[in-house]
Design a protein around this motif. Structure first.
Motif, PDB file in Angstrom:
ATOM      1  N   ASP A   9       0.863  -1.164   0.000  1.00  0.00           N
ATOM      2  CA  ASP A   9       0.000   0.000   0.000  1.00  0.00           C
ATOM      3  C   ASP A   9       0.915   1.234   0.000  1.00  0.00           C
ATOM      4  OD1 ASP A   9      -1.342   2.116   2.057  1.00  0.00           O
ATOM      5  OD2 ASP A   9      -2.862   1.089   0.847  1.00  0.00           O
ATOM      6  N   PRO A  10       0.564   2.295  -0.723  1.00  0.00           N
ATOM      7  CA  PRO A  10       1.434   3.478  -0.781  1.00  0.00           C
ATOM      8  C   PRO A  10       1.817   4.040   0.592  1.00  0.00           C
ATOM      9  CG  PRO A  10      -0.273   3.654  -2.438  1.00  0.00           C
ATOM     10  CD  PRO A  10      -0.598   2.433  -1.605  1.00  0.00           C
ATOM     11  N   ASP A  11       0.881   4.024   1.550  1.00  0.00           N
ATOM     12  CA  ASP A  11       1.199   4.518   2.894  1.00  0.00           C
ATOM     13  C   ASP A  11       2.220   3.616   3.582  1.00  0.00           C
ATOM     14  OD1 ASP A  11      -0.487   6.700   2.671  1.00  0.00           O
ATOM     15  OD2 ASP A  11      -2.188   5.640   3.565  1.00  0.00           O
ATOM     16  N   GLU A  12       2.036   2.303   3.440  1.00  0.00           N
ATOM     17  CA  GLU A  12       2.995   1.366   4.028  1.00  0.00           C
ATOM     18  C   GLU A  12       4.372   1.534   3.398  1.00  0.00           C
ATOM     19  OE1 GLU A  12       0.322  -2.451   5.338  1.00  0.00           O
ATOM     20  OE2 GLU A  12       0.864  -2.264   3.228  1.00  0.00           O
ATOM     21  N   LYS A  13       4.374   1.746   2.084  1.00  0.00           N
ATOM     22  CA  LYS A  13       5.639   1.912   1.378  1.00  0.00           C
ATOM     23  C   LYS A  13       6.382   3.155   1.870  1.00  0.00           C
ATOM     24  CE  LYS A  13       7.520   1.804  -3.293  1.00  0.00           C
ATOM     25  NZ  LYS A  13       7.207   1.662  -4.706  1.00  0.00           N
ATOM     26  N   SER A  14       5.659   4.240   2.069  1.00  0.00           N
ATOM     27  CA  SER A  14       6.312   5.460   2.545  1.00  0.00           C
ATOM     28  C   SER A  14       6.818   5.282   3.977  1.00  0.00           C
ATOM     29  CB  SER A  14       5.373   6.663   2.443  1.00  0.00           C
ATOM     30  OG  SER A  14       4.264   6.508   3.278  1.00  0.00           O
ATOM     31  N   GLN A  15       6.078   4.548   4.807  1.00  0.00           N
ATOM     32  CA  GLN A  15       6.536   4.276   6.166  1.00  0.00           C
ATOM     33  C   GLN A  15       7.795   3.406   6.157  1.00  0.00           C
ATOM     34  OE1 GLN A  15       3.176   2.516   8.120  1.00  0.00           O
ATOM     35  NE2 GLN A  15       2.097   4.459   8.357  1.00  0.00           N
ATOM     36  N   LEU A  16       7.813   2.430   5.283  1.00  0.00           N
ATOM     37  CA  LEU A  16       8.975   1.557   5.163  1.00  0.00           C
ATOM     38  C   LEU A  16      10.204   2.348   4.709  1.00  0.00           C
ATOM     39  CD1 LEU A  16       9.937  -1.391   5.375  1.00  0.00           C
ATOM     40  CD2 LEU A  16       9.331  -1.657   2.983  1.00  0.00           C
ATOM     41  N   LYS A  17       9.994   3.225   3.735  1.00  0.00           N
ATOM     42  CA  LYS A  17      11.099   4.077   3.263  1.00  0.00           C
ATOM     43  C   LYS A  17      11.599   4.979   4.384  1.00  0.00           C
ATOM     44  CE  LYS A  17      10.182   4.374  -1.676  1.00  0.00           C
ATOM     45  NZ  LYS A  17       9.931   5.263  -2.800  1.00  0.00           N
ATOM     46  N   LYS A  21      15.310   5.070   6.015  1.00  0.00           N
ATOM     47  CA  LYS A  21      16.084   6.306   6.063  1.00  0.00           C
ATOM     48  C   LYS A  21      16.602   6.566   7.471  1.00  0.00           C
ATOM     49  CE  LYS A  21      15.928  11.114   4.587  1.00  0.00           C
ATOM     50  NZ  LYS A  21      15.118  12.182   3.986  1.00  0.00           N
ATOM     51  N   VAL A  22      15.762   6.315   8.477  1.00  0.00           N
ATOM     52  CA  VAL A  22      16.173   6.490   9.871  1.00  0.00           C
ATOM     53  C   VAL A  22      17.353   5.566  10.185  1.00  0.00           C
ATOM     54  CG1 VAL A  22      15.462   6.042  12.259  1.00  0.00           C
ATOM     55  CG2 VAL A  22      13.953   7.307  10.717  1.00  0.00           C
ATOM     56  N   LYS A  23      17.314   4.359   9.646  1.00  0.00           N
ATOM     57  CA  LYS A  23      18.388   3.388   9.874  1.00  0.00           C
ATOM     58  C   LYS A  23      19.626   3.699   9.039  1.00  0.00           C
ATOM     59  CE  LYS A  23      16.054   0.628  12.600  1.00  0.00           C
ATOM     60  NZ  LYS A  23      16.435   0.321  13.950  1.00  0.00           N
ATOM     61  N   GLY A  24      19.490   4.613   8.070  1.00  0.00           N
ATOM     62  CA  GLY A  24      20.626   4.995   7.238  1.00  0.00           C
ATOM     63  C   GLY A  24      20.972   3.996   6.152  1.00  0.00           C
ATOM     64  N   VAL A  25      19.963   3.253   5.700  1.00  0.00           N
ATOM     65  CA  VAL A  25      20.187   2.265   4.642  1.00  0.00           C
ATOM     66  C   VAL A  25      19.125   2.438   3.562  1.00  0.00           C
ATOM     67  CG1 VAL A  25      21.275   0.556   6.155  1.00  0.00           C
ATOM     68  CG2 VAL A  25      18.804   0.509   5.836  1.00  0.00           C
ATOM     69  N   SER A  26      19.346   1.782   2.439  1.00  0.00           N
ATOM     70  CA  SER A  26      18.339   1.822   1.376  1.00  0.00           C
ATOM     71  C   SER A  26      17.146   0.958   1.795  1.00  0.00           C
ATOM     72  CB  SER A  26      18.919   1.291   0.066  1.00  0.00           C
ATOM     73  OG  SER A  26      19.129  -0.111   0.152  1.00  0.00           O
ATOM     74  N   THR A  27      16.034   1.177   1.154  1.00  0.00           N
ATOM     75  CA  THR A  27      14.840   0.389   1.462  1.00  0.00           C
ATOM     76  C   THR A  27      15.110  -1.088   1.198  1.00  0.00           C
ATOM     77  OG1 THR A  27      13.488   2.284   0.826  1.00  0.00           O
ATOM     78  CG2 THR A  27      12.367   0.187   1.031  1.00  0.00           C
ATOM     79  N   THR A  28      15.800  -1.377   0.112  1.00  0.00           N
ATOM     80  CA  THR A  28      16.114  -2.766  -0.230  1.00  0.00           C
ATOM     81  C   THR A  28      16.970  -3.415   0.857  1.00  0.00           C
ATOM     82  OG1 THR A  28      15.989  -2.284  -2.591  1.00  0.00           O
ATOM     83  CG2 THR A  28      17.219  -4.256  -1.953  1.00  0.00           C
ATOM     84  N   ASP A  29      18.019  -2.703   1.306  1.00  0.00           N
ATOM     85  CA  ASP A  29      18.873  -3.264   2.351  1.00  0.00           C
ATOM     86  C   ASP A  29      18.121  -3.421   3.662  1.00  0.00           C
ATOM     87  OD1 ASP A  29      21.020  -3.499   0.653  1.00  0.00           O
ATOM     88  OD2 ASP A  29      21.898  -1.572   1.231  1.00  0.00           O
ATOM     89  N   TYR A  30      17.202  -2.510   3.943  1.00  0.00           N
ATOM     90  CA  TYR A  30      16.399  -2.603   5.152  1.00  0.00           C
ATOM     91  C   TYR A  30      15.522  -3.860   5.108  1.00  0.00           C
ATOM     92  CZ  TYR A  30      13.209  -1.282   8.918  1.00  0.00           C
ATOM     93  OH  TYR A  30      12.456  -1.267  10.064  1.00  0.00           O
ATOM     94  N   ILE A  31      14.885  -4.112   3.969  1.00  0.00           N
ATOM     95  CA  ILE A  31      14.042  -5.308   3.821  1.00  0.00           C
ATOM     96  C   ILE A  31      14.891  -6.563   3.922  1.00  0.00           C
ATOM     97  CG2 ILE A  31      12.594  -6.606   2.204  1.00  0.00           C
ATOM     98  CD1 ILE A  31      11.546  -3.871   1.221  1.00  0.00           C
ATOM     99  N   LYS A  32      16.073  -6.556   3.283  1.00  0.00           N
ATOM    100  CA  LYS A  32      16.955  -7.714   3.365  1.00  0.00           C
ATOM    101  C   LYS A  32      17.338  -8.011   4.817  1.00  0.00           C
ATOM    102  CE  LYS A  32      19.174  -7.421  -1.168  1.00  0.00           C
ATOM    103  NZ  LYS A  32      20.453  -7.176  -1.847  1.00  0.00           N
ATOM    104  N   ALA A  33      17.609  -6.957   5.586  1.00  0.00           N
ATOM    105  CA  ALA A  33      17.970  -7.138   6.997  1.00  0.00           C
ATOM    106  C   ALA A  33      16.789  -7.708   7.787  1.00  0.00           C
ATOM    107  CB  ALA A  33      18.435  -5.821   7.599  1.00  0.00           C
TER     108      ALA A  33
END
Length: 87
Positions: A9-17, A21-33
């Motif tokens: 969902d667009p809202d979920e996607k923006s929250q994930l991004k 960003k807070v973690k200092g990583v890309s969205t892809t790297d955050y999901i991988k982690a």
């Protein structure tokens, strides 16, 4: 490693991004982690059992379908001529 597409969902996607960003990583790297941490949380047997529990009803429904109607497309394989057969 293979590709994985996750539709959000667009809202979920923006929250994930934002979390990435807070973690200092890309969205892809955050999901991988997140996936790696989840995978490390249990043994392969525990993960398989959890997957089975979540999909048990769908597996049972598919088994009933195959039992009642046969394997989809099997008539094509059973009636297909051999490679050197005259057609």
């Amino acid at each position: 490693m293979s590709n994985l597409t996750i539709r959000l969902d667009p809202d979920e996607k923006s929250q994930l991004k934002a979390w990435a960003k807070v973690k200092g990583v890309s969205t892809t790297d955050y999901i991988k982690a997140l996936v790696a941490a989840d995978m490390a949380a249990g043994s392969p047997q525990e993960r398989a059992a959890a997957w089975f529990r979540e999909n048990e009803s769908a597996i049972a429904a598919e088994a009933d379908l195959v039992t009642n109607n046969g394997v989809p497309g099997s008539h094509l394989a059973l009636n297909h001529p051999w490679p050197n057969a005259e057609v």
